[in-house]
Design a protein around this motif. Structure first.
Motif, PDB file in Angstrom:
ATOM      1  N   VAL A 126       0.868  -1.172   0.000  1.00  0.00           N
ATOM      2  CA  VAL A 126       0.000   0.000   0.000  1.00  0.00           C
ATOM      3  C   VAL A 126       0.905   1.221   0.000  1.00  0.00           C
ATOM      4  N   THR A 127       0.780   2.063  -1.027  1.00  0.00           N
ATOM      5  CA  THR A 127       1.610   3.272  -1.067  1.00  0.00           C
ATOM      6  C   THR A 127       0.706   4.482  -1.246  1.00  0.00           C
ATOM      7  N   THR A 128       1.141   5.597  -0.712  1.00  0.00           N
ATOM      8  CA  THR A 128       0.563   6.857  -1.155  1.00  0.00           C
ATOM      9  C   THR A 128       1.475   7.309  -2.285  1.00  0.00           C
ATOM     10  N   LEU A 129       0.904   7.889  -3.322  1.00  0.00           N
ATOM     11  CA  LEU A 129       1.733   8.358  -4.436  1.00  0.00           C
ATOM     12  C   LEU A 129       1.201   9.689  -4.931  1.00  0.00           C
ATOM     13  N   HIS A 130       2.126  10.558  -5.238  1.00  0.00           N
ATOM     14  CA  HIS A 130       1.789  11.895  -5.689  1.00  0.00           C
ATOM     15  C   HIS A 130       1.481  11.901  -7.176  1.00  0.00           C
ATOM     16  N   ASP A 131       2.320  11.173  -7.905  1.00  0.00           N
ATOM     17  CA  ASP A 131       2.262  11.195  -9.358  1.00  0.00           C
ATOM     18  C   ASP A 131       1.182  10.226  -9.831  1.00  0.00           C
ATOM     19  N   LEU A 132       0.133  10.773 -10.442  1.00  0.00           N
ATOM     20  CA  LEU A 132      -1.019   9.944 -10.798  1.00  0.00           C
ATOM     21  C   LEU A 132      -0.682   8.922 -11.869  1.00  0.00           C
ATOM     22  N   THR A 133       0.113   9.334 -12.868  1.00  0.00           N
ATOM     23  CA  THR A 133       0.475   8.404 -13.930  1.00  0.00           C
ATOM     24  C   THR A 133       1.264   7.229 -13.355  1.00  0.00           C
ATOM     25  N   VAL A 134       2.208   7.560 -12.466  1.00  0.00           N
ATOM     26  CA  VAL A 134       3.017   6.516 -11.840  1.00  0.00           C
ATOM     27  C   VAL A 134       2.124   5.591 -11.023  1.00  0.00           C
ATOM     28  N   ALA A 135       1.168   6.177 -10.294  1.00  0.00           N
ATOM     29  CA  ALA A 135       0.253   5.363  -9.492  1.00  0.00           C
ATOM     30  C   ALA A 135      -0.520   4.406 -10.397  1.00  0.00           C
ATOM     31  N   GLY A 136      -1.026   4.934 -11.522  1.00  0.00           N
ATOM     32  CA  GLY A 136      -1.791   4.100 -12.431  1.00  0.00           C
ATOM     33  C   GLY A 136      -0.947   3.033 -13.096  1.00  0.00           C
ATOM     34  N   LEU A 137       0.346   3.317 -13.241  1.00  0.00           N
ATOM     35  CA  LEU A 137       1.255   2.405 -13.928  1.00  0.00           C
ATOM     36  C   LEU A 137       1.597   1.185 -13.066  1.00  0.00           C
ATOM     37  N   TYR A 138       1.784   1.398 -11.747  1.00  0.00           N
ATOM     38  CA  TYR A 138       2.282   0.305 -10.913  1.00  0.00           C
ATOM     39  C   TYR A 138       1.201  -0.386 -10.083  1.00  0.00           C
ATOM     40  N   ALA A 139       0.163   0.365  -9.678  1.00  0.00           N
ATOM     41  CA  ALA A 139      -0.783  -0.222  -8.735  1.00  0.00           C
ATOM     42  C   ALA A 139      -1.841  -1.055  -9.444  1.00  0.00           C
ATOM     43  N   ASP A 140      -2.364  -2.055  -8.732  1.00  0.00           N
ATOM     44  CA  ASP A 140      -3.493  -2.826  -9.251  1.00  0.00           C
ATOM     45  C   ASP A 140      -4.796  -2.071  -9.035  1.00  0.00           C
ATOM     46  N   ALA A 141      -4.822  -1.308  -7.962  1.00  0.00           N
ATOM     47  CA  ALA A 141      -6.047  -0.577  -7.644  1.00  0.00           C
ATOM     48  C   ALA A 141      -5.670   0.781  -7.073  1.00  0.00           C
ATOM     49  N   LEU A 142      -6.558   1.751  -7.242  1.00  0.00           N
ATOM     50  CA  LEU A 142      -6.331   3.092  -6.711  1.00  0.00           C
ATOM     51  C   LEU A 142      -7.463   3.442  -5.762  1.00  0.00           C
ATOM     52  N   LEU A 143      -7.120   4.240  -4.768  1.00  0.00           N
ATOM     53  CA  LEU A 143      -8.139   4.804  -3.891  1.00  0.00           C
ATOM     54  C   LEU A 143      -7.940   6.309  -3.919  1.00  0.00           C
ATOM     55  N   LEU A 144      -8.965   7.014  -4.364  1.00  0.00           N
ATOM     56  CA  LEU A 144      -8.867   8.474  -4.434  1.00  0.00           C
ATOM     57  C   LEU A 144      -9.490   9.066  -3.179  1.00  0.00           C
ATOM     58  N   LEU A 145      -8.668   9.756  -2.405  1.00  0.00           N
ATOM     59  CA  LEU A 145      -9.174  10.421  -1.200  1.00  0.00           C
ATOM     60  C   LEU A 145      -9.344  11.899  -1.500  1.00  0.00           C
ATOM     61  N   ALA A 146     -10.442  12.468  -0.999  1.00  0.00           N
ATOM     62  CA  ALA A 146     -10.627  13.912  -1.104  1.00  0.00           C
ATOM     63  C   ALA A 146     -11.294  14.381   0.171  1.00  0.00           C
ATOM     64  N   GLU A 147     -10.669  15.328   0.833  1.00  0.00           N
ATOM     65  CA  GLU A 147     -11.169  15.864   2.096  1.00  0.00           C
ATOM     66  C   GLU A 147     -11.515  14.752   3.086  1.00  0.00           C
ATOM     67  N   GLY A 148     -10.635  13.769   3.141  1.00  0.00           N
ATOM     68  CA  GLY A 148     -10.794  12.725   4.149  1.00  0.00           C
ATOM     69  C   GLY A 148     -11.756  11.620   3.772  1.00  0.00           C
ATOM     70  N   ARG A 149     -12.416  11.739   2.638  1.00  0.00           N
ATOM     71  CA  ARG A 149     -13.383  10.701   2.256  1.00  0.00           C
ATOM     72  C   ARG A 149     -12.900   9.967   1.018  1.00  0.00           C
ATOM     73  N   ALA A 150     -13.345   8.733   0.882  1.00  0.00           N
ATOM     74  CA  ALA A 150     -13.017   7.970  -0.313  1.00  0.00           C
ATOM     75  C   ALA A 150     -13.914   8.458  -1.436  1.00  0.00           C
ATOM     76  N   ALA A 151     -13.315   9.143  -2.435  1.00  0.00           N
ATOM     77  CA  ALA A 151     -14.112   9.703  -3.513  1.00  0.00           C
ATOM     78  C   ALA A 151     -14.323   8.678  -4.616  1.00  0.00           C
ATOM     79  N   ALA A 152     -13.363   7.788  -4.781  1.00  0.00           N
ATOM     80  CA  ALA A 152     -13.500   6.754  -5.804  1.00  0.00           C
ATOM     81  C   ALA A 152     -12.489   5.670  -5.526  1.00  0.00           C
ATOM     82  N   SER A 153     -12.779   4.464  -5.969  1.00  0.00           N
ATOM     83  CA  SER A 153     -11.779   3.408  -5.856  1.00  0.00           C
ATOM     84  C   SER A 153     -12.042   2.378  -6.933  1.00  0.00           C
ATOM     85  N   GLY A 154     -10.986   1.646  -7.272  1.00  0.00           N
ATOM     86  CA  GLY A 154     -11.130   0.630  -8.309  1.00  0.00           C
ATOM     87  C   GLY A 154      -9.882   0.549  -9.164  1.00  0.00           C
ATOM     88  N   ALA A 155     -10.006  -0.053 -10.307  1.00  0.00           N
ATOM     89  CA  ALA A 155      -8.866  -0.201 -11.220  1.00  0.00           C
ATOM     90  C   ALA A 155      -8.444   1.185 -11.705  1.00  0.00           C
TER      91      ALA A 155
END
Lengths: 344, 257
Positions: B191-220
């Motif tokens: 589980v990593t936090t990553l700043h660079d979105l392209t890099v996150a999409g390149l390496y991770a199997d799944a992403l969790l988008l947090l915004a203002e403390g809430r899960a705004a989206a998650s999935g592939a």
């Protein structure tokens, strides 16, 4: 060439070297004095004192008595006090993750100073009450600072603890100054206690020994834990270590060591900062190295400082605290300059 | 492997994390993304048990609240965003700290602990630096040394907070490839936090988008990295296209937002 990889620990060579320096300092400490005794006879006599060993040093009973009753306890007290202050200083530095922390940081010195002043003012004839008062005062000062620091700020945090130490120190020093005004004629006694003295004889030695043994063993056992604390509370917690608990135990042991040292010798400054620094520079930064070598190095340093205190203006004596500060203060400035350079 | 339910963290009066549900399967790589201050690091710390939180964390089927600190440390290895490397400590000593959860409180490390540490250093090409002081390392070397400590912990889960900050492009790739290789070889969950979105999409199997403390989206990655979601939550004007391997690539558009 790649050095053999392995964990840091006090290498036997360093320990032997430090013990060698301590032995030389102790023999030199035994040698110095008005009576003329040869170094070889002192060595023979020292060997003779060891259990199960009998050697004829050729010294007359009077000379033997002089060595045994005056010089030996003095050297031993200096060694124990120096070792305690240095190992306690190393412990405080580990807990506060600050190389400039010293054993008096949390109000031990101010507490002992106040209690001793009160004892001298109220019970001027009972000299035996001074070590007890100093010990209780040192423990009380640290307890006050620790309680204040933990109730005022985030539990177990170091920054508020240091601030609490500063506050307690100023407060207790203010009271001490106030109390000593009542008996101006005792000022000299109070100051001579503050500047330190290791010449109290065997009584002092036996008084300090049990506390010294317990606190030194406890501190030496915590070397690895202090290394873990050096990465910060959060990372230590992620490694399964409760930083606040380690800190409490080490502070307890280091404060006990400080109180014991202060009780028999007054406020000897700078040993607790100078020695751990020298060790760090020479032998390595791991607390598994710094703690044991500080214990031995501090002992050697204070025996040597006492020797200087006794000889430079012989037959009069300098207070030992003056000698350690004379060496310590310039060193302190040097360390400040070096750490500044390293951090830029 | 990791599950959280209604995980919330308050710091002062601020709700930093609110009702976050998270699920990471064994062997997966989850990247937590989101704008600054969204609660990414706090989420990692809450899973690690380093901040007080409400809600539950389940690790390997066991409630984390019931685990002793040492037990938790054997399940999760954590590397913070800016790890403290004591400048006087040797690389070997630092990596050996990872063995702490296996060493008795006042005990010393065993031969096994030393062997594990040495072999981790060897795997990360750090053997030559083992007796070097941490203060003498470069940024890339530091990051590898921190990773070595985490691996010496031999935990099935790696929590890495921004493992590539302060690294140049080449070193970023080196570290991420290393993490990817290690997790495939050892079956680690990452589980990593990553700043660079392209890099996150390149390496991770799944992403969790947090915004203002809430899960705004998650999935592939392709589901989370959409122009609409990124545009809204990062307040940015972006164009997102599939890259050569089909994973989304995020471009900034000049002149926005």
């Amino acid at each position: 060439m790649v050095a053999q990889a392995g964990p840091s620990r006090a290498r036997p060579l360093w320990v032997l070297a430090a013990l060698g320096v301590l032995a030389v300092a102790m023999v030199a400490g035994l040698l110095d004095g008005a009576a003329d005794i040869s170094p070889w006879q002192v060595v023979l006599q020292a060997v003779d004192w060891l259990p199960f060993v009998h050697v004829d040093s050729g010294l007359a009973p009077v000379e033997q008595g002089l060595l045994f009753e005056l010089r030996l306890p003095r050297v031993l007290v200096a060694a124990v006090v120096g070792g305690l202050l240095a190992v306690a200083g190393a412990g405080y530095q580990g807990v506060f993750r600050n190389p400039l922390a010293d054993p008096y940081l949390l109000g031990a010195a101010a507490g002992a100073g106040l209690a001793t002043t009160v004892a001298i003012v109220l019970l001027p004839s009972a000299a035996g009450s001074i070590p007890v008062a100093a010990f209780l005062g040192a423990v009380g000062g640290v307890f006050l600072a620790y309680t204040l620091g933990n109730t005022a700020g985030r539990a177990g945090g170091t920054a508020t603890l240091v601030l609490a130490g500063v506050a307690v120190t100023s407060f207790l020093t203010a009271i001490q100054t106030f109390v000593q005004q009542f008996k101006v004629e005792e000022l000299q006694r109070i100051y001579s206690w503050i500047l330190g003295d290791v010449g109290g004889g065997w009584d002092q030695f036996w008084l300090v020994l049990p506390y010294a043994a317990v606190s030194a063993v406890l501190l030496l056992l915590h070397g690895r834990m202090l290394d873990v604390l050096s990465v910060g509370d959060e990372e230590a917690a992620s490694l399964g270590v409760r930083a606040a608990r380690v800190r409490f135990t080490v502070l307890l042991a280091a404060s006990l060591a400080t109180a014991a040292a202060v009780a028999v010798s007054g406020l000897i400054g700078f040993v607790g900062i100078v020695i751990p620094h020298v060790v760090r520079r020479l032998a390595g930064g791991s607390y598994r190295i710094v703690l044991p070598l500080s214990l031995i190095g501090g002992a050697a340093f204070l025996v040597a400082a006492d020797l200087v205190a006794r000889t430079v203006i012989a037959p009069a004596e300098l207070p030992i605290g003056v000698v350690t500060m004379f060496v310590g203060a310039p060193f302190f400035v040097g360390v400040l300059r070096m750490t500044r350079r390293a951090s830029t | 492997m990791i599950e959280t339910s209604a995980l919330s963290v308050r710091l002062g009066d601020r709700e930093v994390l609110a009702e976050v549900d998270l699920r990471v399967r064994r062997g997966d790589w989850l990247a937590i993304i989101g704008p600054n201050g969204a609660g990414k690091s706090t989420l990692l710390k809450a899973v690690m048990g380093l901040v007080a939180h409400r809600g539950t964390v389940t690790l390997d089927g066991r409630p984390a609240a019931g685990l002793k600190p040492r037990e938790r440390a054997r399940l999760l290895a954590y590397a913070p965003q800016t790890p403290a490397l004591p400048p006087d400590m040797t690389v070997f000593d630092y990596a050996l700290l990872g063995r702490t959860p296996y060493i008795p409180y006042l005990g010393r490390e065993s031969r096994h602990d030393r062997d594990v540490t040495a072999s981790v250093l060897d795997r990360l090409d750090l053997t030559e630096l083992a007796m070097r002081r941490a203060g003498e390392l470069s940024g890339g070397e530091r990051q590898r040394v921190v990773l070595a400590r985490a691996l010496a912990q031999q935990a099935p889960v790696l929590l890495l907070d921004e493992p590539t900050t302060a690294l140049d492009l080449g070193h970023q790739q080196q570290v991420l490839e290393l993490v990817d290789r290690l997790r495939r070889a050892d079956g680690l969950t990452v589980v990593t936090t990553l700043h660079d979105l392209t890099v996150a999409g390149l390496y991770a199997d799944a992403l969790l988008l947090l915004a203002e403390g809430r899960a705004a989206a998650s999935g592939a990655p392709a589901q989370v990295l959409t122009e609409a979601l990124v545009g809204r939550h990062f307040d940015a004007h972006v164009k997102i296209e599939p890259g050569p391997d089909g994973r989304p690539v995020v471009h900034l558009v000049r002149g926005g937002p």
